[in-house]
Design a protein around this motif. Structure first.
Motif, PDB file in Angstrom:
ATOM      1  N   ARG A 175      -7.260  -3.561   0.683  1.00 19.40           N
ATOM      2  CA  ARG A 175      -8.352  -2.945   1.456  1.00 19.40           C
ATOM      3  C   ARG A 175      -8.404  -1.433   1.310  1.00 19.40           C
ATOM      4  NH1 ARG A 175      -7.375  -5.360   7.158  1.00 19.40           N
ATOM      5  NH2 ARG A 175      -5.306  -5.479   6.289  1.00 19.40           N
ATOM      6  N   SER A 176      -7.286  -0.809   0.959  1.00 20.24           N
ATOM      7  CA  SER A 176      -7.253   0.645   0.783  1.00 20.24           C
ATOM      8  C   SER A 176      -7.606   1.074  -0.636  1.00 20.24           C
ATOM      9  CB  SER A 176      -5.865   1.178   1.130  1.00 20.24           C
ATOM     10  OG  SER A 176      -5.563   0.902   2.478  1.00 20.24           O
ATOM     11  N   GLY A 210       0.814  -1.206   0.000  1.00 25.07           N
ATOM     12  CA  GLY A 210       0.000   0.000   0.000  1.00 25.07           C
ATOM     13  C   GLY A 210       0.851   1.260   0.000  1.00 25.07           C
ATOM     14  N   TRP A 211       0.274   2.358   0.443  1.00 28.23           N
ATOM     15  CA  TRP A 211       0.958   3.647   0.376  1.00 28.23           C
ATOM     16  C   TRP A 211       2.148   3.748   1.318  1.00 28.23           C
ATOM     17  CZ3 TRP A 211       1.199   7.116   4.425  1.00 28.23           C
ATOM     18  CH2 TRP A 211       0.337   6.901   5.486  1.00 28.23           C
ATOM     19  N   ASN A 263      -5.754   0.150  -3.344  1.00 26.58           N
ATOM     20  CA  ASN A 263      -4.547   0.186  -4.168  1.00 26.58           C
ATOM     21  C   ASN A 263      -4.486  -1.046  -5.060  1.00 26.58           C
ATOM     22  OD1 ASN A 263      -3.510   2.570  -2.886  1.00 26.58           O
ATOM     23  ND2 ASN A 263      -3.061   1.269  -1.125  1.00 26.58           N
TER      24      ASN A 263
END
Length: 181
Positions: free
Chosen positions: A148-149, A14-15, A151
């Motif tokens: 889940r985000s 993710g980020w 991405n």
């Protein structure tokens, strides 16, 4: 939530992944001066550029992508006036927006005679530019492509839709996992 097979797990965290680098705008682009723009004009410019890159898009897509809310985005669409045009698409419900200068090209486009395949890297803007991801893949395959985000991992596109995911397993080997039934 559906369990994703180990072989298809996302290739990034993710980020917060160490592959991403974040900086404050003045550090990254010291010559860019944002204080000279009227806020309404800046929002209209942002949305015009979003429509240019991702159009046709819905008002919902624009509000989701910008995080500005429906009302501000609707006001910006009004500010853009004749630069944009509403269109309805057979494949997708609702009113979509395109740039006026792109409309003629879109209306006269022909379907390619050969299948077009593209390999996109994780976090590619194309896979993350729309709120409703159904334009890219079937809903039941969402967890194989997005974390889940929201991405996206590395994907293989066939004619603009997700056909599978891929990853580099060695220096000379790329693994492809088909998401077709």
């Amino acid at each position: 939530m559906k369990q994703v097979p180990e072989a298809v797990r996302l290739a990034f965290d993710g980020w917060r992944d160490a592959h991403n680098t974040y900086r404050r705008l003045p550090e990254a682009l010291p010559s860019v001066r944002l204080d000279g723009l009227d806020p309404a004009q800046a929002v209209a410019m942002l949305i015009e550029r979003y429509i240019a890159r991702y159009g046709p898009v819905t008002l919902d897509d624009i509000a989701w992508w910008t995080g500005l809310g429906i009302r501000r985005c609707r006001d910006a669409l009004h500010e853009l006036g004749t630069q944009i045009r509403p269109v309805r698409l057979r494949e997708w419900a609702g009113k979509h927006w395109v740039l006026r200068i792109d409309l003629d090209r879109i209306m006269h486009a022909t379907k390619p005679t050969r299948t077009q395949v593209s390999l996109l890297a994780a976090l590619d803007p194309y896979t993350m530019g729309f709120r409703r991801r159904a334009r890219l893949l079937n809903h039941n395959l969402h967890d194989f492509v997005y974390d889940r985000s929201g991405n996206a991992t590395n994907v293989a596109l066939e004619d603009g839709r997700v056909a599978g995911v891929w990853d580099v397993s060695t220096r000379s080997e790329v693994r492809f996992f088909s998401l077709r039934a």
